[in-house]
Design a protein around this motif. Structure first.
Motif, PDB file in Angstrom:
ATOM      1  N   LEU A 281       7.030  -1.853  27.075  1.00 33.21           N
ATOM      2  CA  LEU A 281       7.331  -3.187  26.568  1.00 33.21           C
ATOM      3  C   LEU A 281       7.810  -4.124  27.669  1.00 33.21           C
ATOM      4  O   LEU A 281       7.777  -5.344  27.513  1.00 33.21           O
ATOM      5  N   ARG A 282       8.261  -3.566  28.786  1.00 30.68           N
ATOM      6  CA  ARG A 282       8.743  -4.404  29.889  1.00 30.68           C
ATOM      7  C   ARG A 282       7.798  -4.358  31.095  1.00 30.68           C
ATOM      8  O   ARG A 282       8.113  -4.898  32.147  1.00 30.68           O
ATOM      9  N   ARG A 283       6.667  -3.725  30.910  1.00 36.02           N
ATOM     10  CA  ARG A 283       5.638  -3.661  31.954  1.00 36.02           C
ATOM     11  C   ARG A 283       4.532  -4.630  31.540  1.00 36.02           C
ATOM     12  O   ARG A 283       3.829  -4.407  30.566  1.00 36.02           O
ATOM     13  N   TYR A 284       4.378  -5.718  32.285  1.00 41.49           N
ATOM     14  CA  TYR A 284       3.481  -6.796  31.865  1.00 41.49           C
ATOM     15  C   TYR A 284       2.124  -6.757  32.562  1.00 41.49           C
ATOM     16  O   TYR A 284       1.095  -6.978  31.922  1.00 41.49           O
ATOM     17  N   ALA A 285       2.122  -6.518  33.860  1.00 38.90           N
ATOM     18  CA  ALA A 285       0.858  -6.544  34.601  1.00 38.90           C
ATOM     19  C   ALA A 285       0.953  -5.617  35.800  1.00 38.90           C
ATOM     20  O   ALA A 285       1.958  -5.627  36.519  1.00 38.90           O
ATOM     21  N   PRO A 286      -0.080  -4.809  36.044  1.00 39.03           N
ATOM     22  CA  PRO A 286      -0.099  -3.998  37.262  1.00 39.03           C
ATOM     23  C   PRO A 286      -0.433  -4.866  38.470  1.00 39.03           C
ATOM     24  O   PRO A 286      -0.882  -6.009  38.327  1.00 39.03           O
ATOM     25  N   LEU A 287      -0.218  -4.323  39.649  1.00 37.21           N
ATOM     26  CA  LEU A 287      -0.697  -5.011  40.844  1.00 37.21           C
ATOM     27  C   LEU A 287      -2.207  -5.184  40.741  1.00 37.21           C
ATOM     28  O   LEU A 287      -2.755  -6.232  41.042  1.00 37.21           O
ATOM     29  N   SER A 288      -2.858  -4.140  40.270  1.00 39.27           N
ATOM     30  CA  SER A 288      -4.307  -4.125  40.084  1.00 39.27           C
ATOM     31  C   SER A 288      -4.628  -2.889  39.264  1.00 39.27           C
ATOM     32  O   SER A 288      -3.844  -1.939  39.221  1.00 39.27           O
ATOM     33  N   THR A 289      -5.785  -2.876  38.612  1.00 45.33           N
ATOM     34  CA  THR A 289      -6.188  -1.651  37.922  1.00 45.33           C
ATOM     35  C   THR A 289      -6.457  -0.530  38.919  1.00 45.33           C
ATOM     36  O   THR A 289      -6.524   0.637  38.537  1.00 45.33           O
ATOM     37  N   ALA A 290      -6.590  -0.863  40.195  1.00 46.65           N
ATOM     38  CA  ALA A 290      -6.807   0.157  41.222  1.00 46.65           C
ATOM     39  C   ALA A 290      -5.537   0.922  41.559  1.00 46.65           C
ATOM     40  O   ALA A 290      -5.602   2.021  42.101  1.00 46.65           O
ATOM     41  N   THR A 291      -4.374   0.354  41.240  1.00 42.12           N
ATOM     42  CA  THR A 291      -3.113   1.012  41.585  1.00 42.12           C
ATOM     43  C   THR A 291      -2.310   1.431  40.364  1.00 42.12           C
ATOM     44  O   THR A 291      -1.418   2.264  40.464  1.00 42.12           O
ATOM     45  N   GLY A 292      -2.604   0.849  39.188  1.00 40.12           N
ATOM     46  CA  GLY A 292      -1.827   1.152  38.005  1.00 40.12           C
ATOM     47  C   GLY A 292      -0.482   0.451  38.008  1.00 40.12           C
ATOM     48  O   GLY A 292      -0.113  -0.238  38.943  1.00 40.12           O
TER      49      GLY A 292
END
Length: 292
Positions: A281-292
């Motif tokens: 719920l507090r994780r909004y966006a990864p750096l990239s789908t390549a890193t998770g």
């Protein structure tokens, strides 16, 4: 002219930064943008695997990122599975990913999949995570005022320890090898803090010639996430792109009201674990789908 050796006879090997030009060439061969900055990050913060083409270059690549204590990682994120067009459809991607999985000392694996690749990953033991999709939003972000009641400032090198602490709390595992490289990778980083200077969230932005990419975005509540986006996007003159966790409906609605639109959706797939660690719920966006 001698017949080129079959891909089945070629060995997997670890990649280094010396392989960066071949990785970029392979990405371009598959119609991907040859993102030098991202590939440099992947090959230094993560582990690259490849199969050489005896005629030069690479036939296939894959990258892994391990998170958690070095002696006992808790999660590996796999990405960038690419096979040269001349060798596609021969099972090389399946073989490469299978060998990479066998090399990993971690049972819990994750990756983001396009719809057409879901059957391949299911055959390798992955399953779709419940409510785990991510959606890429892009558009010209409206100039919004500072979000009231939130203190946001640009991050400095002295803030790194506090950023690592809040990220570990929310992501659920230590990501030091990735995040310590973030200041050099990103063009700007912002953090949100309380009146006593405690870090409550952070975000990073990097600019490319035609797009600005925002991520990671980690925050303890939605107002902080909005404030971080508004702060970093203030000077952006190109379309803004963010890979948003699909369950973040409140932030998604705010972004669409301010000019962004969905352009792509990817499915989170897991193996050896029912869910990702941490507080989704507090994780909004990864750096990239390549890193998770």
């Amino acid at each position: 002219m001698p017949t080129p050796p079959s891909s089945a006879t070629l060995a997997l090997r670890r990649l280094t930064l010396h392989d960066l030009p071949d990785c970029l060439e392979l990405a371009q061969n598959r119609g991907w943008y040859p993102d030098r900055r991202l590939w440099t990050l992947l090959l230094t913060a993560g582990t690259g695997y490849g199969i050489d083409d005896p005629r030069g270059g690479l036939r296939a690549v894959c990258v892994s990122h391990r998170y958690g204590p070095e002696e006992r990682p808790g999660l590996t994120v796999l990405s960038m599975l690419l096979v040269h067009r001349d060798h596609a459809g021969q099972g090389l991607g399946r073989r490469l990913l299978g060998e990479v999985i066998a090399h990993e000392p971690v049972e819990a694996l994750a990756l983001y999949a396009s719809e057409e690749r879901v059957p391949l990953y299911e055959d390798l033991g992955f399953h779709a995570a419940p409510a785990g999709d991510v959606e890429t939003l892009e558009g010209r972000f409206a100039r919004v005022e500072t979000v009231p009641g939130v203190r946001v400032r640009r991050a400095t090198a002295g803030d790194l320890r506090a950023l690592l602490d809040v990220d570990r709390e929310i992501f659920g595992l230590d990501r030091t090898p990735l995040l310590t490289r973030l200041p050099a990778f990103a063009d700007g980083m912002s953090l949100a803090e309380d009146d006593e200077g405690q870090v409550l969230g952070f975000a990073a932005l990097r600019t490319e010639p035609h797009t600005a990419l925002l991520g990671p975005l980690v925050a303890r509540e939605p107002a902080l996430a909005r404030a971080l986006v508004a702060d970093l996007a203030r000077e952006v003159r190109t379309p803004l792109r963010i890979v948003l966790e699909h369950h973040q409906e409140e932030l998604r609605a705010w972004l669409t009201r301010n000019g962004l639109r969905p352009v792509l959706r990817s499915r989170l797939m897991l193996r050896g674990t029912p869910a990702l660690p941490g507080d989704r719920l507090r994780r909004y966006a990864p750096l990239s789908t390549a890193t998770g």
